[in-house]
Design a protein around this motif. Sequence first.
Motif, PDB file in Angstrom:
ATOM      1  N   THR A 335       1.084  -1.225   0.128  1.00 16.41           N
ATOM      2  CA  THR A 335      -0.020   0.003  -0.153  1.00 16.41           C
ATOM      3  C   THR A 335       0.804   1.307   0.341  1.00 16.41           C
ATOM      4  O   THR A 335       0.506   2.458  -1.094  1.00 16.41           O
ATOM      5  CB  THR A 335      -0.600  -0.072   1.026  1.00 16.41           C
ATOM      6  N   HIS A 336       1.992   1.190   0.834  1.00 15.10           N
ATOM      7  CA  HIS A 336       2.256   2.418   0.983  1.00 15.10           C
ATOM      8  C   HIS A 336       3.673   2.542  -1.006  1.00 15.10           C
ATOM      9  O   HIS A 336       2.971   4.093  -0.709  1.00 15.10           O
ATOM     10  CB  HIS A 336       3.700   1.855   1.693  1.00 15.10           C
ATOM     11  N   GLU A 337       3.790   1.692  -1.090  1.00 22.68           N
ATOM     12  CA  GLU A 337       4.564   1.731  -2.665  1.00 22.68           C
ATOM     13  C   GLU A 337       4.022   2.453  -3.703  1.00 22.68           C
ATOM     14  O   GLU A 337       4.157   3.422  -4.110  1.00 22.68           O
ATOM     15  CB  GLU A 337       5.820   0.512  -3.155  1.00 22.68           C
ATOM     16  N   ALA A 339       0.726   3.867  -2.617  1.00 21.91           N
ATOM     17  CA  ALA A 339       0.825   5.678  -2.614  1.00 21.91           C
ATOM     18  C   ALA A 339       1.883   6.866  -3.329  1.00 21.91           C
ATOM     19  O   ALA A 339       1.498   7.168  -3.416  1.00 21.91           O
ATOM     20  CB  ALA A 339       0.149   5.084  -1.458  1.00 21.91           C
ATOM     21  N   HIS A 340       3.082   6.292  -3.008  1.00 24.77           N
ATOM     22  CA  HIS A 340       3.632   6.600  -3.938  1.00 24.77           C
ATOM     23  C   HIS A 340       3.370   6.903  -5.024  1.00 24.77           C
ATOM     24  O   HIS A 340       4.106   7.713  -5.818  1.00 24.77           O
ATOM     25  CB  HIS A 340       5.204   5.979  -4.025  1.00 24.77           C
ATOM     26  N   GLN A 341       2.660   6.040  -5.714  1.00 23.08           N
ATOM     27  CA  GLN A 341       2.286   6.316  -7.246  1.00 23.08           C
ATOM     28  C   GLN A 341       1.733   7.739  -7.893  1.00 23.08           C
ATOM     29  O   GLN A 341       1.966   7.649  -8.480  1.00 23.08           O
ATOM     30  CB  GLN A 341       2.421   5.010  -7.778  1.00 23.08           C
ATOM     31  N   ASN A 358       6.457  13.033   0.316  1.00 18.67           N
ATOM     32  CA  ASN A 358       6.497  11.789  -0.535  1.00 18.67           C
ATOM     33  C   ASN A 358       5.492  10.765   1.363  1.00 18.67           C
ATOM     34  O   ASN A 358       5.514  10.038   0.545  1.00 18.67           O
ATOM     35  CB  ASN A 358       7.935  11.508  -1.054  1.00 18.67           C
ATOM     36  N   GLU A 359       6.870  10.625   1.492  1.00 19.49           N
ATOM     37  CA  GLU A 359       6.789   9.438   2.650  1.00 19.49           C
ATOM     38  C   GLU A 359       5.421  10.047   4.111  1.00 19.49           C
ATOM     39  O   GLU A 359       5.158   8.847   4.040  1.00 19.49           O
ATOM     40  CB  GLU A 359       8.280  10.105   3.592  1.00 19.49           C
ATOM     41  N   GLY A 360       5.780  11.120   4.649  1.00 23.42           N
ATOM     42  CA  GLY A 360       4.701  11.296   5.284  1.00 23.42           C
ATOM     43  C   GLY A 360       2.991  10.956   4.508  1.00 23.42           C
ATOM     44  O   GLY A 360       2.094  10.461   5.292  1.00 23.42           O
ATOM     45  N   VAL A 417      10.462  11.251   9.669  1.00 23.49           N
ATOM     46  CA  VAL A 417       9.485  11.992   7.895  1.00 23.49           C
ATOM     47  C   VAL A 417       8.443  11.119   7.728  1.00 23.49           C
ATOM     48  O   VAL A 417       7.039  12.005   7.301  1.00 23.49           O
ATOM     49  CB  VAL A 417      11.266  11.918   7.255  1.00 23.49           C
ATOM     50  N   TYR A 418       8.321  10.182   8.130  1.00 21.80           N
ATOM     51  CA  TYR A 418       7.666   9.228   8.172  1.00 21.80           C
ATOM     52  C   TYR A 418       6.499   9.366   8.466  1.00 21.80           C
ATOM     53  O   TYR A 418       5.363   9.998   8.252  1.00 21.80           O
ATOM     54  CB  TYR A 418       7.698   7.498   7.948  1.00 21.80           C
ATOM     55  N   GLN A 419       6.420   9.569  10.032  1.00 22.05           N
ATOM     56  CA  GLN A 419       5.606   8.925  11.003  1.00 22.05           C
ATOM     57  C   GLN A 419       4.702  11.123  11.073  1.00 22.05           C
ATOM     58  O   GLN A 419       4.333  10.664  11.638  1.00 22.05           O
ATOM     59  CB  GLN A 419       6.167   8.298  12.154  1.00 22.05           C
TER      60      GLN A 419
HETATM   61 ZN    ZN Z   1       8.024   5.679   1.023  1.00 23.15          ZN
END
Ligand code: ZN
Length: 495
Positions: A335-337, A339-341, A358-360, A417-419
């Motif tokens: 799902t994460h990868e 979503a990056h699309q 991107n990451e958030g 950066v992600y969380q």
């Molecule tokens: Zn990512």
Amino acid sequence: MTRKLTAVAAAGVLVAMGTGTAVADGGGGGDPQPGAPGIGDPYYPLDGNGGYDVDHYDLDLRYDPATDVLAGTATVSAHATQDLSSFDLDLQGLEVRSVEVDGQEAVWSRQGQELVITPHRPLREDQEFTVGVTYDGVPQTQEDALGISGFIHTDDGAVVAGEPHGAATWFPANDHPRDAASVDVRVAVPEGLEGVSNGVLCGSWTHHGWTTWAWSADEPMAPYLVTLAVGEFDLRAYEAEGLAFWDAVDPDLATFDADPETEGPLVGEVVDHALGRQAEIIGFLEEHFGPYPFSAAGGIVDDTPDLQFALETQTRPIYAPFFFVDPVFAEVVVTHEYAHQWYGDSVRLDLWRDIWLNEGFATYAEWLWLEHEGLSTPQQEFDFLATLSDEELGPDFWQVTIGDPGPAVDQLFHPAVYQRGAMTLHALRTEVGDDAFFTILRGWAESNAGETVTTEEFVAFAEEVSGRELDELFTAWLYTAGRPAGLPEQAPAPA
Ligand code: ZN
Ligand code: ARG
């Protein structure tokens, strides 16, 4: 737009070297100037280049796993954005054999990661031109604080996952997300092996013991999103929900037991399970983010232990095998990868500084998927993180200013950066309400498809859609070290 000029000006060194990116004198006037050696990103001043824009990469390659040698010709079609006496491509390592511009031999030299090319005659602003670079060598694997990345040699081939700037280790590129281009990859590999890349498979043919695999990706992509996987793969082509999929799964994963101590499923089984849900995951994301931005999809999973992360390689993310030890964890990563699309690939960064865009967003998509699966809600994910102690989160979690985390990869891809990035979006949702929030997410992807963006633009967009002043919220969440106001000062010690 102003933002971009400011960023270029900030890289004073580039301006001093005569960049045509920001200096207004691009037209007629004076003598043609060399293109800048960097595109103007202060995090990586030499990444990308000035003075031109790439339209298409055509990579005609051969990879021999027996010697690790990659050889071939990259044909780069571009147009000048200033009068150019010379220009650079990024290239790390490898041996250049010849360089042609518009079919004429060009003068070239290597200066660190810059391949400096002086065409037979200067290029005029707006002129289209084609650069052919013939090269070979063993691509260098990148090593940094997070481990290895880029071009990774495996037991039976290679896999490529190079963010933020691994492209230059295997083809001459304008290696920055600001310059996206369509990409064709033809890779010849020993007969019996597969060669996999982005986009759609146009065909494969075998000649004198070498099989050439031809892939084509029409939708422009940033160089770091171009992938290559060579080895023994079970290549599965199918259509689901009207979308063309090519999955490449290492057959050795079928018997790969990631944790022999415990009685879990084999990695191959979890890969089949998670990739089997791709169309469903894309459909779910479309409900929130709008139409899937590309015309192909799929996943690549090799059994190499050396790849330790996943990357949103355009149309076809690539995954470390260890993500497939648990079915739910695997779905979350897929799902994460995907979503990056939308956020990262279609909507691209103008500056690496804004990596949280991107990451958030991709992490927030994970939270939405967990809710869809009835496992938790975004509010619960937010609260869970908010109540963890500094010790549990890691000492610097709240100290990273995620709106400008710094160029070291362990800062750029810091867990905060992600969380904290996803928490920022949840704080926005709480502030503006669900209707405005999902209008913002979707509108951001739709109105910036194929474009580059900045955080300033996101803040302005969120304010416009919601009709609220959001400066304070974003200043606290993105640019201020420490726990944002409203969160518990320090969580109670775990019982
Ligand atoms: Zn990512
Ligand atoms: N964008 C990738 C992801 O979050 C992470 C890339 C990490 N890069 C690295 N060199 N380790 O899916």
